[in-house]
Design a protein around this motif. Sequence first.
Motif, PDB file in Angstrom:
ATOM      1  N   MET A  49       0.822  -1.217   0.000  1.00 10.85           N
ATOM      2  CA  MET A  49       0.000   0.000   0.000  1.00 10.85           C
ATOM      3  C   MET A  49       0.850   1.259   0.000  1.00 10.85           C
ATOM      4  N   ILE A  50       1.981   1.226   0.701  1.00 10.31           N
ATOM      5  CA  ILE A  50       2.833   2.425   0.709  1.00 10.31           C
ATOM      6  C   ILE A  50       3.384   2.671  -0.686  1.00 10.31           C
ATOM      7  N   LEU A  51       3.682   1.612  -1.418  1.00 12.08           N
ATOM      8  CA  LEU A  51       4.142   1.753  -2.799  1.00 12.08           C
ATOM      9  C   LEU A  51       3.042   2.333  -3.675  1.00 12.08           C
ATOM     10  N   TYR A  52       1.820   1.841  -3.508  1.00  8.94           N
ATOM     11  CA  TYR A  52       0.696   2.356  -4.292  1.00  8.94           C
ATOM     12  C   TYR A  52       0.430   3.823  -3.978  1.00  8.94           C
ATOM     13  N   CYS A  53       0.588   4.200  -2.708  1.00  6.99           N
ATOM     14  CA  CYS A  53       0.376   5.604  -2.324  1.00  6.99           C
ATOM     15  C   CYS A  53       1.437   6.514  -2.930  1.00  6.99           C
ATOM     16  N   VAL A  54       2.678   6.060  -2.981  1.00  5.19           N
ATOM     17  CA  VAL A  54       3.736   6.853  -3.612  1.00  5.19           C
ATOM     18  C   VAL A  54       3.472   6.974  -5.105  1.00  5.19           C
ATOM     19  N   LEU A  55       3.055   5.867  -5.719  1.00  9.14           N
ATOM     20  CA  LEU A  55       2.726   5.908  -7.149  1.00  9.14           C
ATOM     21  C   LEU A  55       1.515   6.793  -7.430  1.00  9.14           C
ATOM     22  N   GLY A  56       0.735   7.094  -6.377  1.00  8.56           N
ATOM     23  CA  GLY A  56      -0.411   7.975  -6.509  1.00  8.56           C
ATOM     24  C   GLY A  56      -0.038   9.398  -6.911  1.00  8.56           C
ATOM     25  N   PHE A  58       1.959   9.948  -9.362  1.00  7.37           N
ATOM     26  CA  PHE A  58       2.065   9.849 -10.814  1.00  7.37           C
ATOM     27  C   PHE A  58       0.770   9.373 -11.464  1.00  7.37           C
ATOM     28  N   VAL A  59       0.036   8.523 -10.748  1.00  6.88           N
ATOM     29  CA  VAL A  59      -1.271   8.037 -11.199  1.00  6.88           C
ATOM     30  C   VAL A  59      -2.253   8.332 -10.061  1.00  6.88           C
ATOM     31  N   PRO A  60      -2.819   9.531 -10.038  1.00  3.10           N
ATOM     32  CA  PRO A  60      -3.680   9.921  -8.916  1.00  3.10           C
ATOM     33  C   PRO A  60      -4.849   8.957  -8.719  1.00  3.10           C
ATOM     34  N   GLY A  61      -5.072   8.574  -7.481  1.00  2.00           N
ATOM     35  CA  GLY A  61      -6.190   7.702  -7.137  1.00  2.00           C
ATOM     36  C   GLY A  61      -5.871   6.217  -7.200  1.00  2.00           C
ATOM     37  N   LEU A  62      -4.657   5.852  -7.542  1.00  2.00           N
ATOM     38  CA  LEU A  62      -4.299   4.440  -7.690  1.00  2.00           C
ATOM     39  C   LEU A  62      -4.594   3.645  -6.421  1.00  2.00           C
ATOM     40  N   ALA A  63      -4.163   4.126  -5.281  1.00  2.00           N
ATOM     41  CA  ALA A  63      -4.371   3.401  -4.025  1.00  2.00           C
ATOM     42  C   ALA A  63      -5.863   3.246  -3.730  1.00  2.00           C
ATOM     43  N   ARG A  64      -6.650   4.274  -4.010  1.00  2.00           N
ATOM     44  CA  ARG A  64      -8.096   4.210  -3.756  1.00  2.00           C
ATOM     45  C   ARG A  64      -8.783   3.207  -4.684  1.00  2.00           C
ATOM     46  N   PHE A  65      -8.352   3.153  -5.937  1.00  2.00           N
ATOM     47  CA  PHE A  65      -8.909   2.166  -6.846  1.00  2.00           C
ATOM     48  C   PHE A  65      -8.587   0.753  -6.370  1.00  2.00           C
ATOM     49  N   LEU A  66      -7.382   0.539  -5.878  1.00  2.00           N
ATOM     50  CA  LEU A  66      -6.950  -0.794  -5.462  1.00  2.00           C
ATOM     51  C   LEU A  66      -7.599  -1.273  -4.173  1.00  2.00           C
ATOM     52  N   VAL A  67      -8.159  -0.368  -3.395  1.00  2.30           N
ATOM     53  CA  VAL A  67      -8.904  -0.785  -2.200  1.00  2.30           C
ATOM     54  C   VAL A  67     -10.414  -0.651  -2.427  1.00  2.30           C
ATOM     55  N   ASN A  68     -10.812  -0.663  -3.676  1.00  4.22           N
ATOM     56  CA  ASN A  68     -12.219  -0.649  -4.099  1.00  4.22           C
ATOM     57  C   ASN A  68     -12.994   0.587  -3.652  1.00  4.22           C
ATOM     58  N   GLN A  69     -12.317   1.706  -3.519  1.00  4.84           N
ATOM     59  CA  GLN A  69     -12.991   2.978  -3.256  1.00  4.84           C
ATOM     60  C   GLN A  69     -13.023   3.737  -4.586  1.00  4.84           C
ATOM     61  N   ILE A  70     -13.872   3.263  -5.472  1.00  5.14           N
ATOM     62  CA  ILE A  70     -13.896   3.747  -6.846  1.00  5.14           C
ATOM     63  C   ILE A  70     -14.265   5.231  -6.912  1.00  5.14           C
ATOM     64  N   GLY A  71     -15.256   5.649  -6.133  1.00  5.87           N
ATOM     65  CA  GLY A  71     -15.667   7.055  -6.146  1.00  5.87           C
ATOM     66  C   GLY A  71     -14.535   7.988  -5.730  1.00  5.87           C
ATOM     67  N   MET A  72     -13.840   7.625  -4.656  1.00  6.95           N
ATOM     68  CA  MET A  72     -12.698   8.439  -4.218  1.00  6.95           C
ATOM     69  C   MET A  72     -11.569   8.373  -5.235  1.00  6.95           C
ATOM     70  N   GLY A  73     -11.394   7.220  -5.857  1.00  6.31           N
ATOM     71  CA  GLY A  73     -10.356   7.088  -6.878  1.00  6.31           C
ATOM     72  C   GLY A  73     -10.613   8.012  -8.058  1.00  6.31           C
ATOM     73  N   ILE A  74     -11.861   8.098  -8.486  1.00  7.90           N
ATOM     74  CA  ILE A  74     -12.214   8.996  -9.589  1.00  7.90           C
ATOM     75  C   ILE A  74     -12.016  10.454  -9.169  1.00  7.90           C
ATOM     76  N   LEU A  75     -12.451  10.777  -7.936  1.00 11.81           N
ATOM     77  CA  LEU A  75     -12.262  12.136  -7.427  1.00 11.81           C
ATOM     78  C   LEU A  75     -10.781  12.507  -7.381  1.00 11.81           C
ATOM     79  N   TYR A  76      -9.964  11.603  -6.858  1.00  5.68           N
ATOM     80  CA  TYR A  76      -8.519  11.857  -6.804  1.00  5.68           C
ATOM     81  C   TYR A  76      -7.952  12.006  -8.209  1.00  5.68           C
TER      82      TYR A  76
END
Length: 120
Positions: A49-56, A58-76
């Motif tokens: 998860m820390i890796l996904y958050c850092v990659l966020g 460069f790809v905003p919302g990546l961590a949120r998409f990966l934890v199935n928070q699709i709405g927050m992922g789209i917002l991010y």
Amino acid sequence: MYNSPFMMLPGISPQEFSYLQTATTGFNEQQLNGFLMIYSSKRRSPDDMILYCVLGFFVPGLARFLVNQIGMGILYFLTYGLCAIGTIIDLVNYKDLAFEYNQKMVFESLQMVKMGNRIQ
């Protein structure tokens, strides 16, 4: 604790360990193995998860998409991580993100194990 099959899960925290022990109380070895097989395939490691958050950054919302928070992922994604502030907050709270997601996966895995026992 050291002989527990839960210790094989990468990056397991004491909080997650105790949650898993409580959730699987009363399981026989077959049920426990089935649960572990299902849960380990769905689980998100805090280390990942820390890796996904850092990659966020460069790809905003990546961590949120990966934890199935699709709405927050789209917002991010649309707001570049809420102007990077949300991404920084996720980076600080990555363990909580992983634990909350894993709690949901424990519930789903328990349901699948219980359904498997009904069918047999």
